[in-house]
Design an enzyme around this catalytic site. Sequence first.
Site, short mmCIF file in Angstrom:
data_model
loop_
_atom_site.label_atom_id
_atom_site.label_comp_id
_atom_site.label_asym_id
_atom_site.label_seq_id
_atom_site.Cartn_x
_atom_site.Cartn_y
_atom_site.Cartn_z
N THR A 203 7.47 7.64 21.97
CA THR A 203 7.60 7.48 20.53
C THR A 203 8.34 6.17 20.32
OG1 THR A 203 7.80 9.88 20.23
CG2 THR A 203 8.70 8.55 18.48
N ASP A 234 7.52 16.29 16.42
CA ASP A 234 8.74 16.23 15.59
C ASP A 234 8.84 14.97 14.73
OD1 ASP A 234 8.97 14.82 18.07
OD2 ASP A 234 11.10 14.54 17.66
N GLY A 255 10.65 12.44 22.53
CA GLY A 255 10.64 13.45 23.59
C GLY A 255 9.71 14.60 23.25
N GLY A 257 8.47 17.08 21.39
CA GLY A 257 8.70 17.30 19.97
C GLY A 257 8.94 18.74 19.57
N1 GLY Z 1 8.26 13.18 20.05
C1 GLY Z 1 6.91 12.93 19.85
C2 GLY Z 1 6.08 14.11 19.81
O1 GLY Z 1 6.46 15.16 20.29
O2 GLY Z 1 5.01 14.02 19.28
#
Ligand code: GLY
Length: 342
Positions: A203, A234, A255, A257
Site C-alpha cells: 500500500t 482497510d 498490511g 487489511g
Molecule cells: N492494506 C491493504 C489491503 O489490505 O488491501
Amino acid sequence: MMMTLPTLLRLTCLALCGLAVSTPTLAAAAGEAKWSLAVHGGAGVLERGELTPEKDKAFRAGLDAALDAGARILKAGGSSLDAVEAAVRVLEDNPLFNAGKGAVFTAEGRNELDAAIMDGATLKAGAVAGVTRTRNPISLARAVMEKSPHVLLAREGADQFSKEMGLEQAPPGYFYTEERWKQLLAWRKDHHAMLDPTHLFGTVGAVALDQKGHVAAATSTGGMTGKRWARIGDSPIIGAGTYARDGVCAVSATGSGEYFIRESAARQVCDRLAWKGETVQQAADGTMAAITKIGGDGGLIAIDGEGRAAFGMNDLGMYRGAISSSAPTPRTAIYADEPSPR
Ligand code: GLY
C-alpha cells in the site's frame, strides 16, 4: 456575582475545549510555521540482501520523490490535504509500489484499486473501492470528499463518478507491470507459495501537518494479489487504514487489511493519543501490538498534532520516509532494524 455549578462547569468546559481546538492555530500564530510529512510504500518481509542495490536505490528514490512533492507544498504554506494527495499521486505513478500503476492483480487478472483521504481540520473524508479506470485513485477519493455528499463509493458507480468529474482515465492495460503479473501467476499455481505480504498486500500512504496546524492522511492500494469476490481492504475504510483529526494525529496503514479493519487501527492510534495520553510512537506501537495479537501484519505511519512522526511495524521492513521544517532533507528507511526517519 455568584455562579451556579452548571454555569461554572460550562465555562470551564468552554475554556478547555477552546484550548484544545485552537492549539494548532496558536502554534502557527506563534510564528513557528512548522510542517511535517511522512510517507510509506508498504510493509513486508524485506530481508537485507533480498533487494538488489539497484532496487534498494529505486525504492528510496521513489520515496524521496513523494516527499519532495509533498514538502514543496507544505514549505510554500499549502495545505496538508494537498500535500498528502500530491505525495500519494507520485507513489501511485511509480510502478514499484502497489497502488495505481504497478497495482497487484485480482484472481481474474484485473486491477481493482482502493484509496481514501481525510482532512483533520473538518473530519471530512472521501474514499473509493474497487475502481478500475482512474489513473490516480487518491484524487478520485478527494473528489468524493469534496464533490459528492458521500464518503465511500465503490466499483462501477465510482468509475462512473470519476468520468463525470473529469478525472484522468486510464485504460486497464495502464496499470499492468510484468512483475505483478508474475506474482499473480505464482499465486495461481500455489496460493501458499507467496506468503510474503509485500507481494500479497502493499500500500502507499502519506500523513502531513501544515503550517496552519492542520493534519491530513491519504492511502492508496491495489489491495492483495489474487483477491476475489470484490474484496475490499482497510485502506478505504475510514478509521481502519486512514484517519486524521486536528490536534491529535493522522494515520495511514499498510498490511493485511482484514486485521487493520478489525482493530480500527488508524482511529485506534488517534484514540490512544487523545484518551490514554500516549505519545504518537507509543500509540503506533500499541496499535501494532494489537494487530499482532490477532494475527495481522504490516505497519503504519502517524504524525501527531505537533508534526512528530512515528512508524510502527511488525514485519521485517516498511518502505518509509519523512521530511519536516526542522529536518528539511528527505530521509528514508526500509528495514525494521534501520532507524526510522524523524
Ligand atoms: N492494506 C491493504 C489491503 O489490505 O488491501
